[in-house]
Enzyme design. Structure first.
Site, PDB file in Angstrom:
ATOM      1  NE  ARG A 162      -3.319  -2.889   0.396  1.00 60.07           N
ATOM      2  CZ  ARG A 162      -3.754  -3.687   1.367  1.00 60.07           C
ATOM      3  NH1 ARG A 162      -3.030  -3.886   2.473  1.00 60.07           N
ATOM      4  NH2 ARG A 162      -4.913  -4.306   1.241  1.00 60.07           N
ATOM      5  CD1 TRP A 211      -2.816  -5.016   8.643  1.00 62.97           C
ATOM      6  CD2 TRP A 211      -2.301  -5.443   6.506  1.00 62.97           C
ATOM      7  NE1 TRP A 211      -2.768  -6.387   8.487  1.00 62.97           N
ATOM      8  CE2 TRP A 211      -2.458  -6.680   7.195  1.00 62.97           C
ATOM      9  CE3 TRP A 211      -1.980  -5.464   5.153  1.00 62.97           C
ATOM     10  CZ2 TRP A 211      -2.296  -7.915   6.561  1.00 62.97           C
ATOM     11  CZ3 TRP A 211      -1.826  -6.692   4.524  1.00 62.97           C
ATOM     12  CH2 TRP A 211      -1.986  -7.894   5.216  1.00 62.97           C
ATOM     13  CB  THR A 212       1.366   0.711   4.992  1.00 59.48           C
ATOM     14  OG1 THR A 212       1.350   0.056   3.724  1.00 59.48           O
ATOM     15  CG2 THR A 212       2.301  -0.010   5.949  1.00 59.48           C
ATOM     16  CG  ASP A 251      -5.971 -11.622   2.239  1.00 59.89           C
ATOM     17  OD1 ASP A 251      -5.123 -11.986   1.410  1.00 59.89           O
ATOM     18  OD2 ASP A 251      -6.077 -10.447   2.627  1.00 59.89           O
ATOM     19  CD  GLU A 252      -9.480  -8.275   3.056  1.00 58.98           C
ATOM     20  OE1 GLU A 252     -10.018  -7.722   4.019  1.00 58.98           O
ATOM     21  OE2 GLU A 252      -8.527  -7.782   2.440  1.00 58.98           O
ATOM     22  CE1 TYR A 265      -3.842  -8.048  11.605  1.00 57.58           C
ATOM     23  CE2 TYR A 265      -5.422  -6.801  10.319  1.00 57.58           C
ATOM     24  CZ  TYR A 265      -4.661  -7.940  10.511  1.00 57.58           C
ATOM     25  OH  TYR A 265      -4.729  -8.971   9.612  1.00 57.58           O
TER      26      TYR A 265
END
Length: 534
Positions: free
Chosen positions: A139, A442-443, A299-300, A391
């Site tokens: 990201r 997570w960025t 994932d996702e 997270y």
């Protein structure tokens, strides 16, 4: 003084003086790399040259100790660090560093004279073998220098797995020589969403690691006893790859690298040619990363394109699959089979459970603990990483001063209270399947290394104690050690952590919208719609 807290400490009386000529005795050649790191970390600010010899510091292997276990003895006439293996000795060195004044974490001496170390005896071993940090470099890209620095900070905290999230809709960060357009076209986007404000910032963003960069990162990590695990996400989170090679998609249209956050609908098609592409990519990945596990994401993965694709539906019919979840499971199984031919095993997020797990797969459970429980009971190794508890991109308080608030509130006290073993597995045979845990960075809202520091620390220090120290932890003791000893170390290392009483004025981001999630919404998202959570 030490974070994470050792298994047993027995204070002594007196001190040992580290001086310019304090010798370093390393009789076992296997420990030469540990000795090199000791000199690198201690010499600049102590003025010690550590010439070879006896009567100062000794590093030794002890066959009677277990893996990653060490004994550290500081006496008036010398320091001895013994370990069951090189990793154990290395962790003993990290504990020795924390017995020294915070000024010794700087790059030059602040004063002349010897450095005094209080006499003590420490016996220590980790609770879990997997003590990980996920760093999302897709990201927002972080330079090789930033990654090496993160590895050093992890090692100080005795964390030993760096999970690099290398590819996503918003960028492809790994050079693949067979497919150069992955980094020519897939590694940059023309702008980025600022927080969750509508529209973009108009500023191109990109970057990638050459294969030599990765070799350097992996080698540096190895000297710190950190294993680097790559994640190349398939079949979802692949818009950057499809931008580079449109034939990988389901529609054939020319896309652009995603500029906004959330879960994209673009996924890989399930043709033989695309599977060959994936296999070829992972062939280069396994040459760069020597660890047993290779992350494939999984994932996702939205299924809308597969539902509308005649080719995907024909593949399902030919294989006798009942639904698109089973199609994804088949896809992941193809990757798993290929990795097995290279002597590797697959690591995936808990969504890979939905259509059935391939043999030997390890599951990282992020949607609470249900994936870990299901996988462990089925005989699979698991890593717990529940978003609500670990997270570290999540906001640290409900205050409006928190920059770009993401997720539900996750203060340091709740990170420290995290229990890596799910309650349903505790005391059962399946508990042995819990390899450990990892926190996540997570960025989407972490766009530079200063913000990374703010989100990671000091919560990562708390997480380190949850995965190293015993389950019977002392929160009051941790906070005392943190405030009196560890934060000054982070200051000396120039880590721009979040102060415990709230962000500095320059750490705020007024006017930039976040995506906060309240607890009720979080629990509903975990159960039903993960897209609103990560």
């Amino acid at each position: 003084m030490i974070i994470p807290a050792p298994s047993r400490t027995r204070p002594g009386t007196g001190t040992f003086a580290l001086g310019p000529d304090t010798p370093l005795h390393v009789p076992d050649p296997e420990l030469a790399p540990v000795a090199a790191v000791l000199r690198e970390q201690l010499a600049p600010a102590t003025g010690c040259h550590f010439p070879p010899g006896r009567g100062g510091i000794e590093l030794a292997l002890d066959a009677g100790l277990g893996a990653e276990t060490y004994q550290l003895t500081v006496a008036a006439d010398g320091i001895r660090i013994a370990g069951g293996d090189a990793a154990g000795v290395f962790y003993g060195v990290q504990s020795l560093r924390q017995l020294l004044p915070p000024q010794t974490f700087r790059r030059a001496p602040l004063s002349a004279g010897p450095v005094l170390v209080g006499c003590t005896e420490i016996e220590d071993r980790p609770r879990f073998g997997w003590r990980g940090v996920l760093l999302d470099v897709a990201r927002h890209f972080f330079t090789k220098r930033d990654v090496l620095r993160m590895i050093d900070l992890m090692a100080l905290h005795k964390l030993n797995v760096l999970h690099l999230h290398l590819t996503d809709d918003q960028g492809w960060r790994l050079e693949i020589k067979r497919y150069p357009r992955l980094t020519e076209a897939g590694c940059w986007r023309h702008e980025s969403q600022q927080g969750w404000d509508p529209g973009g910032d108009g500023r191109p963003h990109g970057g990638y690691y050459t294969q030599d960069d990765i070799r350097e990162i992996v080698a540096h990590a190895a000297t710190r006893h950190v294993t680097v695990i790559p994640e190349v996400d398939v079949p979802g989170h692949t818009q950057a790859a499809i931008t580079a090679y449109p034939e990988l998609g389901n529609t054939g249209e020319q896309l652009q690298v995603a500029t906004g956050w959330g879960v994209g609908t673009r996924v890989l098609n399930v043709s033989d040619a695309t599977l060959d592409f994936v296999r070829n990519v992972f062939d280069e990945v396994v040459e760069l990363f020597p660890g047993t596990l290779i992350g494939v994401g999984g994932d996702e993965c939205p299924k809308e394109e597969w539902k509308a694709s005649e080719a995907a539906q024909a593949r399902m019919a030919a294989l006798g699959l009942r639904n698109e979840d089973e199609l994804q499971s088949w896809f992941i199984g193809q990757v798993s089979d290929h990795l097995a031919t290279r002597g590797r095993r697959l690591l995936g997020w808990d969504e890979i459970l939905e259509g059935g797990l391939p043999p030997g797969a390890t599951v990282a459970s992020w949607r609470d603990h249900h994936g870990a429980v299901k996988a462990a009971r089925a005989g699979h190794d698991v890593i717990t990483s529940p978003a609500r508890e670990v997270y570290l991109d999540y906001r640290q308080s409900a205050s409006p001063d928190e920059p770009v608030p993401v997720g539900t509130v996750l203060p340091i006290e709740e990170v420290y209270a995290f229990e890596p073993v799910p309650e349903e597995l505790a005391g059962t045979q399946a508990e042995e399947r819990v390899l450990g845990a990892q926190c996540g960075l997570w960025t989407e809202a972490i766009d530079n290394v200063r913000v990374l520091d703010f989100q990671a620390f000091p919560r990562m220090s708390a997480f380190a104690e949850t995965v190293w120290s015993s389950a019977d932890r002392d929160a009051a003791s941790f906070m005392t050690r943190l405030t009196e000893h560890h934060l000054p170390r982070l200051d000396a290392l120039d880590v721009e952590y979040r102060p415990l009483d709230g962000p500095h004025p320059w750490q705020r981001r007024p006017g930039v919208r976040g995506r906060p999630v309240e607890m009720a919404d979080y629990l509903a998202g975990v159960a039903h719609d993960t897209r609103n959570i990560r």
